[in-house]
Design a protein around this motif. Structure first.
Motif, PDB file in Angstrom:
ATOM      1  N   ALA A  37      34.207  36.503  46.928  1.00  0.00           N
ATOM      2  CA  ALA A  37      34.787  36.978  45.919  1.00  0.00           C
ATOM      3  C   ALA A  37      34.959  36.134  44.899  1.00  0.00           C
ATOM      4  O   ALA A  37      35.525  34.989  45.223  1.00  0.00           O
ATOM      5  CB  ALA A  37      35.791  38.132  45.890  1.00  0.00           C
ATOM      6  N   SER A  90      37.664  36.539  42.568  1.00  0.00           N
ATOM      7  CA  SER A  90      39.040  36.623  42.527  1.00  0.00           C
ATOM      8  C   SER A  90      40.069  37.101  43.956  1.00  0.00           C
ATOM      9  O   SER A  90      39.547  38.277  44.262  1.00  0.00           O
ATOM     10  CB  SER A  90      39.340  37.966  41.317  1.00  0.00           C
ATOM     11  OG  SER A  90      40.790  38.100  41.221  1.00  0.00           O
ATOM     12  N   THR A 116      42.935  37.693  43.974  1.00  0.00           N
ATOM     13  CA  THR A 116      43.928  39.042  43.606  1.00  0.00           C
ATOM     14  C   THR A 116      43.014  40.353  43.744  1.00  0.00           C
ATOM     15  O   THR A 116      43.741  41.300  44.314  1.00  0.00           O
ATOM     16  CB  THR A 116      44.283  38.777  42.094  1.00  0.00           C
ATOM     17  OG1 THR A 116      44.984  37.463  42.122  1.00  0.00           O
ATOM     18  CG2 THR A 116      45.313  40.031  41.577  1.00  0.00           C
ATOM     19  N   ALA A 117      41.823  40.429  43.224  1.00  0.00           N
ATOM     20  CA  ALA A 117      41.217  41.593  43.075  1.00  0.00           C
ATOM     21  C   ALA A 117      41.012  42.017  44.898  1.00  0.00           C
ATOM     22  O   ALA A 117      41.121  43.300  45.026  1.00  0.00           O
ATOM     23  CB  ALA A 117      39.729  41.486  42.598  1.00  0.00           C
ATOM     24  N   GLU A 120      44.119  43.266  46.133  1.00  0.00           N
ATOM     25  CA  GLU A 120      44.478  44.635  45.793  1.00  0.00           C
ATOM     26  C   GLU A 120      43.910  45.653  46.588  1.00  0.00           C
ATOM     27  O   GLU A 120      44.340  46.787  46.806  1.00  0.00           O
ATOM     28  CB  GLU A 120      44.465  44.723  44.152  1.00  0.00           C
ATOM     29  CG  GLU A 120      45.535  43.819  43.531  1.00  0.00           C
ATOM     30  CD  GLU A 120      45.310  44.233  41.912  1.00  0.00           C
ATOM     31  OE1 GLU A 120      44.250  44.357  41.551  1.00  0.00           O
ATOM     32  OE2 GLU A 120      46.154  43.835  41.127  1.00  0.00           O
ATOM     33  N   ALA A 121      42.638  45.500  46.442  1.00  0.00           N
ATOM     34  CA  ALA A 121      41.671  46.468  47.590  1.00  0.00           C
ATOM     35  C   ALA A 121      42.300  46.427  48.913  1.00  0.00           C
ATOM     36  O   ALA A 121      42.172  47.640  49.513  1.00  0.00           O
ATOM     37  CB  ALA A 121      40.210  45.882  47.277  1.00  0.00           C
ATOM     38  N   ARG A 181      49.414  47.420  43.769  1.00  0.00           N
ATOM     39  CA  ARG A 181      49.381  46.181  42.967  1.00  0.00           C
ATOM     40  C   ARG A 181      50.024  44.865  43.533  1.00  0.00           C
ATOM     41  O   ARG A 181      50.981  45.126  44.280  1.00  0.00           O
ATOM     42  CB  ARG A 181      50.142  46.547  41.507  1.00  0.00           C
ATOM     43  CG  ARG A 181      49.444  47.396  40.411  1.00  0.00           C
ATOM     44  CD  ARG A 181      50.179  47.334  39.234  1.00  0.00           C
ATOM     45  NE  ARG A 181      51.482  48.193  39.459  1.00  0.00           N
ATOM     46  CZ  ARG A 181      52.418  47.983  38.512  1.00  0.00           C
ATOM     47  NH1 ARG A 181      52.000  47.574  37.363  1.00  0.00           N
ATOM     48  NH2 ARG A 181      53.749  48.609  38.828  1.00  0.00           N
ATOM     49  N   GLY A 237      45.188  35.499  39.061  1.00  0.00           N
ATOM     50  CA  GLY A 237      43.868  35.959  38.880  1.00  0.00           C
ATOM     51  C   GLY A 237      43.826  37.378  37.930  1.00  0.00           C
ATOM     52  O   GLY A 237      42.688  37.380  37.208  1.00  0.00           O
ATOM     53  N   THR A 238      44.966  37.822  37.815  1.00  0.00           N
ATOM     54  CA  THR A 238      45.069  38.933  36.762  1.00  0.00           C
ATOM     55  C   THR A 238      45.181  38.449  35.434  1.00  0.00           C
ATOM     56  O   THR A 238      44.350  38.965  34.540  1.00  0.00           O
ATOM     57  CB  THR A 238      46.325  39.817  37.111  1.00  0.00           C
ATOM     58  OG1 THR A 238      46.240  40.300  38.349  1.00  0.00           O
ATOM     59  CG2 THR A 238      46.421  41.158  36.048  1.00  0.00           C
ATOM     60  N   ARG A 260      41.804  37.136  34.236  1.00  0.00           N
ATOM     61  CA  ARG A 260      40.603  37.862  34.310  1.00  0.00           C
ATOM     62  C   ARG A 260      39.614  37.988  33.115  1.00  0.00           C
ATOM     63  O   ARG A 260      38.469  38.263  33.368  1.00  0.00           O
ATOM     64  CB  ARG A 260      41.256  39.199  34.913  1.00  0.00           C
ATOM     65  CG  ARG A 260      39.895  40.217  35.287  1.00  0.00           C
ATOM     66  CD  ARG A 260      40.576  41.370  35.895  1.00  0.00           C
ATOM     67  NE  ARG A 260      41.333  41.269  37.081  1.00  0.00           N
ATOM     68  CZ  ARG A 260      42.001  42.068  37.637  1.00  0.00           C
ATOM     69  NH1 ARG A 260      42.420  43.173  36.989  1.00  0.00           N
ATOM     70  NH2 ARG A 260      42.773  41.634  38.816  1.00  0.00           N
ATOM     71  N   LYS A 282      36.521  35.912  32.963  1.00  0.00           N
ATOM     72  CA  LYS A 282      35.529  36.170  34.079  1.00  0.00           C
ATOM     73  C   LYS A 282      35.006  35.058  34.820  1.00  0.00           C
ATOM     74  O   LYS A 282      33.942  34.466  34.886  1.00  0.00           O
ATOM     75  CB  LYS A 282      34.100  36.750  33.250  1.00  0.00           C
ATOM     76  CG  LYS A 282      34.478  38.020  32.457  1.00  0.00           C
ATOM     77  CD  LYS A 282      33.292  38.423  31.736  1.00  0.00           C
ATOM     78  CE  LYS A 282      33.544  39.662  31.045  1.00  0.00           C
ATOM     79  NZ  LYS A 282      32.321  40.232  30.281  1.00  0.00           N
TER      80      LYS A 282
END
Length: 209
Positions: free
Chosen positions: A53, A55, A57-58, A61-62, A74, A145-146, A149, A152
């Protein structure tokens, strides 16, 4: 029956009561092995997602939402104060910055609810971020990462090191370091951050549904 014999028999009976039968011990060993195998499978899944991935962070979160670790999944970056690590010459080379160009350092614990999922070191080039991004990194608990963002970013992995070694028969605790990832973030082919992330046993937790 004399007193000595009675004492010996009582001692043997007590020892037998304290020692679980072989079948029970076998079940306990099997359960521990299953715990360890399950932990290894979860670690392999998460590390593969992180490496694939752009990120972290993403991904976290997932992960937090998927495993039900918090009502609000979050990720919050809790600053660790009082630590400053200068970038090494090799890091400056990877970031394509000269010896005098500013590189800032930020250390955080990435949390979801009450779980500390990882600790991260960030070395970033403030001149390659917007003023708003620099302010957010200085003054808020937003994950890196947030904040970046909108750029990109792409992520080039430098290393993955496994820190937890199976073999003790139990799953690692929530504070145990599991594995570490190092990566460089770039935008438009220009690097702007190097990260070193250490993920903890808290990522193995499973919340209520």
């Amino acid at each position: 029956m004399d007193a000595a014999t009675r004492i010996l028999m009582v001692g043997l009976a007590t020892a037998g009561a304290m020692t679980p039968p072989a079948e029970t011990r076998a079940h306990e060993t099997q359960d521990k092995t299953q715990d360890e195998a399950g932990a290894r499978a979860v670690i392999e899944t998460l590390s593969a997602r992180l490496l694939a991935a752009p990120s972290a962070t993403a991904v976290l979160e997932a992960w937090c939402a998927e495993r039900g670790l918090a009502t609000d999944p979050r990720i919050v970056a809790v600053r660790v104060p009082g630590i400053d690590k200068l970038p090494s010459p090799t890091q400056r080379e990877r970031l394509a910055v000269g010896p005098d160009e500013a590189v800032r350092y930020r250390r955080v614990r990435l949390t979801c609810g009450g779980h500390v999922l990882s600790e991260a070191d960030n070395w970033y080039v403030p001149g390659r971020l917007t003023p708003e991004m620099n302010t957010a990194l200085d003054a808020t608990q937003a994950p890196f990462g947030t904040v970046v963002r909108p750029l990109k970013p792409s992520r080039r992995n430098l290393s993955l090191r496994m820190l937890w070694r199976p073999g003790e028969g139990t799953a690692p605790g929530p504070d145990a370091p599991l594995f570490a990832v190092e990566a460089v973030l770039s935008t438009g082919g220009v690097p702007f951050c190097e990260v070193a992330e250490t993920y903890t046993g808290a990522v193995l937790a499973q919340g209520g549904r």
